[in-house]
Motif scaffolding. Structure first.
Motif, PDB file in Angstrom:
ATOM      1  N   THR A   4      22.534  61.743  62.163  1.00  0.00           N
ATOM      2  CA  THR A   4      23.742  61.921  61.357  1.00  0.00           C
ATOM      3  C   THR A   4      23.403  61.803  59.871  1.00  0.00           C
ATOM      4  N   ILE A   5      24.187  62.514  59.078  1.00  0.00           N
ATOM      5  CA  ILE A   5      24.033  62.494  57.616  1.00  0.00           C
ATOM      6  C   ILE A   5      25.312  61.915  57.033  1.00  0.00           C
ATOM      7  N   GLU A   6      25.183  60.873  56.234  1.00  0.00           N
ATOM      8  CA  GLU A   6      26.348  60.173  55.695  1.00  0.00           C
ATOM      9  C   GLU A   6      26.268  60.030  54.173  1.00  0.00           C
ATOM     10  N   GLY A   7      27.416  59.730  53.575  1.00  0.00           N
ATOM     11  CA  GLY A   7      27.448  59.488  52.139  1.00  0.00           C
ATOM     12  C   GLY A   7      28.845  59.648  51.581  1.00  0.00           C
ATOM     13  N   ILE A   8      29.047  59.136  50.379  1.00  0.00           N
ATOM     14  CA  ILE A   8      30.340  59.267  49.714  1.00  0.00           C
ATOM     15  C   ILE A   8      30.535  60.709  49.255  1.00  0.00           C
ATOM     16  N   GLU A   9      31.701  60.992  48.690  1.00  0.00           N
ATOM     17  CA  GLU A   9      31.979  62.328  48.166  1.00  0.00           C
ATOM     18  C   GLU A   9      30.953  62.682  47.083  1.00  0.00           C
ATOM     19  N   GLY A  10      30.422  63.901  47.153  1.00  0.00           N
ATOM     20  CA  GLY A  10      29.478  64.349  46.134  1.00  0.00           C
ATOM     21  C   GLY A  10      28.090  63.748  46.238  1.00  0.00           C
ATOM     22  N   SER A  11      27.758  63.204  47.408  1.00  0.00           N
ATOM     23  CA  SER A  11      26.443  62.553  47.555  1.00  0.00           C
ATOM     24  C   SER A  11      25.311  63.540  47.835  1.00  0.00           C
ATOM     25  N   GLY A  12      25.662  64.794  48.131  1.00  0.00           N
ATOM     26  CA  GLY A  12      24.619  65.791  48.360  1.00  0.00           C
ATOM     27  C   GLY A  12      24.393  66.148  49.814  1.00  0.00           C
ATOM     28  N   LYS A  13      25.312  65.728  50.700  1.00  0.00           N
ATOM     29  CA  LYS A  13      25.147  66.012  52.128  1.00  0.00           C
ATOM     30  C   LYS A  13      25.085  67.508  52.422  1.00  0.00           C
ATOM     31  N   ASP A 131      22.938  57.949  48.886  1.00  0.00           N
ATOM     32  CA  ASP A 131      23.683  57.063  47.994  1.00  0.00           C
ATOM     33  C   ASP A 131      23.658  57.576  46.562  1.00  0.00           C
ATOM     34  N   VAL A 132      24.806  57.523  45.913  1.00  0.00           N
ATOM     35  CA  VAL A 132      24.942  57.956  44.535  1.00  0.00           C
ATOM     36  C   VAL A 132      26.078  57.141  43.913  1.00  0.00           C
ATOM     37  N   TYR A 165      29.243  51.434  52.978  1.00  0.00           N
ATOM     38  CA  TYR A 165      28.044  52.160  53.426  1.00  0.00           C
ATOM     39  C   TYR A 165      26.780  51.329  53.188  1.00  0.00           C
ATOM     40  N   LEU A 166      26.681  50.734  52.015  1.00  0.00           N
ATOM     41  CA  LEU A 166      25.492  49.935  51.699  1.00  0.00           C
ATOM     42  C   LEU A 166      25.381  48.724  52.613  1.00  0.00           C
ATOM     43  N   ASP A 167      26.527  48.131  52.953  1.00  0.00           N
ATOM     44  CA  ASP A 167      26.526  47.010  53.903  1.00  0.00           C
ATOM     45  C   ASP A 167      26.085  47.472  55.294  1.00  0.00           C
ATOM     46  N   LEU A 168      26.570  48.638  55.700  1.00  0.00           N
ATOM     47  CA  LEU A 168      26.173  49.194  57.002  1.00  0.00           C
ATOM     48  C   LEU A 168      24.665  49.440  57.048  1.00  0.00           C
ATOM     49  N   ASN A 172      22.175  47.693  59.710  1.00  0.00           N
ATOM     50  CA  ASN A 172      21.607  48.600  60.720  1.00  0.00           C
ATOM     51  C   ASN A 172      20.349  49.281  60.177  1.00  0.00           C
ATOM     52  N   SER A 173      19.456  48.470  59.624  1.00  0.00           N
ATOM     53  CA  SER A 173      18.305  49.010  58.891  1.00  0.00           C
ATOM     54  C   SER A 173      17.345  49.823  59.763  1.00  0.00           C
ATOM     55  N   GLU A 174      17.326  49.577  61.065  1.00  0.00           N
ATOM     56  CA  GLU A 174      16.439  50.357  61.947  1.00  0.00           C
ATOM     57  C   GLU A 174      16.970  51.776  62.157  1.00  0.00           C
ATOM     58  N   ARG A 175      18.285  51.925  62.092  1.00  0.00           N
ATOM     59  CA  ARG A 175      18.899  53.234  62.315  1.00  0.00           C
ATOM     60  C   ARG A 175      19.221  53.963  61.012  1.00  0.00           C
ATOM     61  N   ILE A 176      19.729  53.241  60.030  1.00  0.00           N
ATOM     62  CA  ILE A 176      20.194  53.873  58.787  1.00  0.00           C
ATOM     63  C   ILE A 176      19.116  53.790  57.716  1.00  0.00           C
ATOM     64  N   VAL A 177      18.718  54.952  57.200  1.00  0.00           N
ATOM     65  CA  VAL A 177      17.724  55.017  56.124  1.00  0.00           C
ATOM     66  C   VAL A 177      18.428  55.493  54.860  1.00  0.00           C
ATOM     67  N   LEU A 178      18.296  54.690  53.825  1.00  0.00           N
ATOM     68  CA  LEU A 178      19.002  54.942  52.565  1.00  0.00           C
ATOM     69  C   LEU A 178      18.144  55.765  51.614  1.00  0.00           C
ATOM     70  N   PHE A 179      18.738  56.832  51.075  1.00  0.00           N
ATOM     71  CA  PHE A 179      18.072  57.659  50.068  1.00  0.00           C
ATOM     72  C   PHE A 179      18.894  57.679  48.790  1.00  0.00           C
ATOM     73  N   ASP A 180      18.215  57.573  47.666  1.00  0.00           N
ATOM     74  CA  ASP A 180      18.867  57.704  46.363  1.00  0.00           C
ATOM     75  C   ASP A 180      19.023  59.189  46.067  1.00  0.00           C
ATOM     76  N   SER A 181      20.244  59.696  46.086  1.00  0.00           N
ATOM     77  CA  SER A 181      20.414  61.134  45.896  1.00  0.00           C
ATOM     78  C   SER A 181      20.568  61.531  44.431  1.00  0.00           C
ATOM     79  N   LEU A 182      20.156  60.625  43.533  1.00  0.00           N
ATOM     80  CA  LEU A 182      20.048  61.009  42.119  1.00  0.00           C
ATOM     81  C   LEU A 182      18.735  61.754  41.863  1.00  0.00           C
ATOM     82  N   ILE A 183      17.807  61.659  42.814  1.00  0.00           N
ATOM     83  CA  ILE A 183      16.549  62.399  42.669  1.00  0.00           C
ATOM     84  C   ILE A 183      16.825  63.891  42.873  1.00  0.00           C
ATOM     85  N   SER A 184      15.843  64.721  42.598  1.00  0.00           N
ATOM     86  CA  SER A 184      16.050  66.171  42.705  1.00  0.00           C
ATOM     87  C   SER A 184      16.275  66.584  44.163  1.00  0.00           C
TER      88      SER A 184
END
Length: 202
Positions: A4-13, A131-132, A165-168, A172-184
């Motif tokens: 699954t792909i998750e994120g707030i509005e405008g996160s780049g999904k 995340d953004v 989302y950040l709390d989740l 659930n660190s084994e399942r959820i991998v966080l990416f900074d979507s401010l990168i290109s």
């Protein structure tokens, strides 16, 4: 495998998913791409109601509409494709409900988790969380097109969702991998592909 792909509005999904679709079309790996809400015929009608800025819906009704969409989606799309051993990609799933309705609408994560467990929805094998900062995400959303019902909510609503989302991700660190979507977009895509392919090969 269920991703699954998750994120707030405008996160780049949407951008990431479009690139993943293009990439896997050339791959020997069988994939299935879907989204929530809206992954089935019934879901498309529910999506229209939920995203329409003119819709007046109570938080409880919103939650039940989303669960109806998910029940249909899981039965008609997710489970059949899992049985075919396809790699499934879904734009939003249970974490969205926990973040948006649990925290954004203040319905509480405990209640929502109980409902999710009662329906016995499959848990993703991997969740990519983009995340953004909220202000950046909303600026991106405004550039795309007219804001939908969720995007029009106040800043506090979106900040609560991001925190949830950040709390989740922490819980659930084994399942959820966080990416900074401010990168290109290129960097984000390469990192996502490397992660996905490593998990598929495990």
């Amino acid at each position: 495998m269920f991703i699954t792909i998750e994120g707030i509005e405008g996160s780049g999904k949407s951008s990431l998913i479009a690139r993943l679709k293009k990439y896997f079309k050339k791959s020997k790996i069988e994939t299935f791409f879907s989204k929530e809400p809206g992954g089935t015929d019934l879901g498309k009608e529910i999506r229209k109601i939920l995203l329409n800025p003119k819709s007046s819906i109570s938080p409880e009704s919103e939650l039940l509409l989303l669960l109806a969409d998910r029940a249909e989606h899981v039965q008609k799309k997710i489970l059949p494709n899992l049985l075919k051993n396809k790699v499934i990609f879904c734009d939003r799933y249970i974490d969205s409900t926990l973040a948006y309705q649990g925290s954004g609408r203040n319905l509480g994560k405990k209640t929502i988790k109980e409902l999710i467990n009662a329906f016995n929805f499959p848990v993703p094998d991997l969740t990519i969380l983009l995340d953004v900062p909220v202000q950046v995400g909303l600026q991106r959303a405004r550039k795309r097109n007219e804001l939908d019902r969720f995007e029009k909510e106040d800043l506090n609503f979106h900040e609560n969702i991001r925190r949830a989302y950040l709390d989740l991700a922490k819980d659930n660190s084994e399942r959820i991998v966080l990416f900074d979507s401010l990168i290109s977009e290129d960097e984000l895509f390469e990192m996502a592909i490397n992660l996905i392919e490593s998990r598929i090969s495990e």
